[in-house]
Design an enzyme around this catalytic site. Sequence first.
Site, PDB file in Angstrom:
ATOM      1  CG  ASP A  33      -2.037   1.195   1.369  1.00  0.00           C
ATOM      2  OD1 ASP A  33      -1.912   2.109   0.355  1.00  0.00           O
ATOM      3  OD2 ASP A  33      -2.628   1.174   1.964  1.00  0.00           O
ATOM      4  CB  ALA A  65       1.016   7.899   4.162  1.00  0.00           C
ATOM      5  CB  ALA A  66       4.943   5.813   0.289  1.00  0.00           C
ATOM      6  N   GLY A  67       4.855   9.106   0.454  1.00  0.00           N
ATOM      7  CA  GLY A  67       5.355  10.498   0.282  1.00  0.00           C
ATOM      8  C   GLY A  67       5.504  11.325   1.392  1.00  0.00           C
ATOM      9  CG  ASP A  68       2.120  12.748   3.317  1.00  0.00           C
ATOM     10  OD1 ASP A  68       2.590  13.451   2.554  1.00  0.00           O
ATOM     11  OD2 ASP A  68       0.995  12.204   3.268  1.00  0.00           O
TER      12      ASP A  68
END
Length: 327
Positions: free
Chosen positions: A239, A242-245
Amino acid sequence: MTAIAVLGSTNMDLVAYVPKAPRLGETVTGRSFRTVPGGKGANQAVAAARCGARVVMIGAVGADEFGVRLRSALTADGIDTAGLRTAEGASGTAHITVDDEGGNSIIVIPGANARVTGLEAGDEARIAAADTLLLQLELPLEAVLAGARAARAHGVRTVLTPAPAQPLPAELLAATDLLVPNEHEAAALTGLTDPGRCAAALLEAVPEVVVTLGAAGVLYAARGREPVSVPAPRVRAVDTTAAGDTFVGALAVALGEGRPMPEALRWASAAAALSVQRPGAQDSMPTRAETEALALAGRDTRTARAPEPGPARTPGNGPEPTPGTPS
């Protein structure tokens, strides 16, 4: 311990997991559903806190059950929520579909976030006490500008994630120290397609740029320096929400601790790689110990000089997709 202020959104993510995302007009059967605390601002705050920073959150939640849960989740991660106001009406929500390849599509309904139109009593002092201010674009632009002005007035490093992508006023760019778009946002801001050319164009407005490139890693560019690229750890994504965050929150911690930029990028990429292997937004974010372990495991991966700008990447002419760093 570095101090980070976050002026940004706080949402409840309503996440549906499906084998394949529906096309327009199509109905599909999902596998599961979850409600998970999110919002780009709150996500970055949690990522930074778990990576070892002292964090204060500035924004708003609604006067509803989601608002109570969102505030409680931030507090549980040790985040100071004195600047998180409670507004009338509903909290912000994000409606997310995640497919079996880890890809996602998102609809954001701002709710209480739309009522944050500027700084309130105590907010400027919270920003002034920080080493870094993290900004995104899920709050009204006037609030983002107010935060950037306060940071610039007090000599606080400002890191801006230009998402959702929109035209940015010159005043905001002038007050931004580090801009962190993904490749799609960089293209939207510049009208170009090649990430290297996008970064070069953005340097006309800001002194430093990090363009995240998904499985291809990240590209860093700064005025007067050769650009460098940092590869992403090779992992299998579950998933990417929110990887960028996660990347931005971890990067702010690393820079606040004085790590050189290439090391900071590798460290933040390790945090993002861990996050994509787990479902959810804040639930997926790693601890400092987990991030350190993965970063050390990949410490022999060298930072490469960025390639010369070339044709935009298309499916089939780049590396095989093994997501690790956000896009």
